[in-house]
Scaffold this active site. Structure first.
Site, mmCIF file in Angstrom:
data_model
loop_
_atom_site.group_PDB
_atom_site.id
_atom_site.type_symbol
_atom_site.label_atom_id
_atom_site.label_comp_id
_atom_site.label_asym_id
_atom_site.label_seq_id
_atom_site.Cartn_x
_atom_site.Cartn_y
_atom_site.Cartn_z
ATOM 1 N N CYS A 8 35.466 -40.656 72.116
ATOM 2 C CA CYS A 8 35.267 -39.405 71.369
ATOM 3 C C CYS A 8 34.192 -38.596 72.090
ATOM 4 O O CYS A 8 33.996 -38.765 73.298
ATOM 5 C CB CYS A 8 34.932 -39.685 69.908
ATOM 6 N N ASN A 11 30.319 -40.765 70.763
ATOM 7 C CA ASN A 11 30.378 -42.241 70.669
ATOM 8 C C ASN A 11 29.446 -42.775 69.569
ATOM 9 O O ASN A 11 28.904 -43.871 69.682
ATOM 10 C CB ASN A 11 30.076 -42.912 72.018
ATOM 11 N N CYS A 13 30.456 -41.738 66.047
ATOM 12 C CA CYS A 13 31.242 -41.643 64.805
ATOM 13 C C CYS A 13 32.659 -42.196 64.980
ATOM 14 O O CYS A 13 32.957 -43.328 64.583
ATOM 15 C CB CYS A 13 31.305 -40.192 64.299
ATOM 16 N N ARG A 14 33.542 -41.411 65.590
ATOM 17 C CA ARG A 14 34.964 -41.764 65.579
ATOM 18 C C ARG A 14 35.313 -42.949 66.461
ATOM 19 O O ARG A 14 36.013 -43.872 66.016
ATOM 20 C CB ARG A 14 35.819 -40.540 65.984
ATOM 21 N N SER A 15 34.856 -42.947 67.720
ATOM 22 C CA SER A 15 35.299 -44.046 68.606
ATOM 23 C C SER A 15 34.667 -45.394 68.254
ATOM 24 O O SER A 15 35.361 -46.411 68.336
ATOM 25 C CB SER A 15 35.133 -43.693 70.094
ATOM 26 N N ASP A 119 36.238 -34.246 63.740
ATOM 27 C CA ASP A 119 34.928 -34.849 63.984
ATOM 28 C C ASP A 119 34.098 -34.858 62.700
ATOM 29 O O ASP A 119 33.653 -33.812 62.233
ATOM 30 C CB ASP A 119 34.209 -34.057 65.073
HETATM 31 P P1 4NP Z 1 31.810 -38.358 67.503
HETATM 32 O O1 4NP Z 1 30.938 -37.285 66.684
HETATM 33 O O2 4NP Z 1 32.338 -37.640 68.721
HETATM 34 O O3 4NP Z 1 32.880 -38.752 66.572
HETATM 35 O O4 4NP Z 1 30.845 -39.476 67.861
HETATM 36 C C1 4NP Z 1 29.883 -36.560 67.276
HETATM 37 C C2 4NP Z 1 28.596 -36.999 67.116
HETATM 38 C C3 4NP Z 1 27.550 -36.287 67.671
HETATM 39 C C4 4NP Z 1 27.807 -35.127 68.368
HETATM 40 C C5 4NP Z 1 29.098 -34.684 68.532
HETATM 41 C C6 4NP Z 1 30.138 -35.410 67.987
HETATM 42 N N1 4NP Z 1 26.731 -34.381 68.907
HETATM 43 O O5 4NP Z 1 27.010 -33.318 69.510
HETATM 44 O O6 4NP Z 1 25.588 -34.765 68.786
#
Ligand code: 4NP
Length: 148
Positions: A8, A11, A13-15, A119
């Site tokens: 994702c 790294n 939340c989703r992955s 997200d």
């Molecule tokens: P993820 O979510 O891609 O599902 O881990 C996010 C977590 C943090 C950020 C972006 C997406 N960030 O920009 O900090």
């Protein structure tokens, strides 16, 4: 055993959630996750996602974020991206001649009619993300199961 890498953006939340869910379904597979971005490298999964996952029996607290690199190509049977932007960022790093399959997570749950995992860091819908991730992980596990 299949080797699966979930990717994702952050790294956190989703992955990592996908990693935890698939590991619960397929404990013997080689499973990892990574982010295309580097902001959260070394951090555990985001607290609200850890809590939503834990409520469903998935323990994510031992995971640590890392960034996806070119070296991941060739190490995995499948690289599974959470959304179109992740997929494009992964493809940008593909070494010439590398044939690793890169596929969207929701391709494994066509019955949902949804193509991307939104997200939850932005939507705040951690349970909605887990619903989609569980559906796709079930499809991924079923598709890769031995057939008779
Ligand atoms: P993820 O979510 O891609 O599902 O881990 C996010 C977590 C943090 C950020 C972006 C997406 N960030 O920009 O900090």
């Amino acid at each position: 055993m299949p080797r699966i890498l979930f990717v994702c953006l952050g790294n956190i939340c989703r992955s990592p959630a996908a990693e935890g869910v698939l590991r619960a379904l397929e404990p013997d597979w080689e499973i990892d996750s990574a982010g295309t971005g580097d902001w959260h490298v070394g951090e555990p999964p985001y607290g609200p996602m850890q809590q939503a996952a834990q409520a469903r029996g998935y323990e994510l607290g031992g995971l640590r974020a890392r960034q996806f690199t070119r070296a991941d190509f060739g190490r995995w049977d499948r690289i599974v991206a959470m959304d179109d932007a992740n997929l494009a960022n992964i493809e940008r790093l593909r070494p010439a001649g590398d044939g690793t399959e890169v596929v969207l997570m929701m391709a494994f749950a066509p019955e949902t009619g949804i193509s991307e995992v939104p997200d939850p860091y932005y939507t705040r819908d951690f349970d909605g993300a887990l619903d989609l991730i569980e559906a796709a992980a079930r499809g991924l596990a079923a598709q890769s199961a031995p057939r008779d």
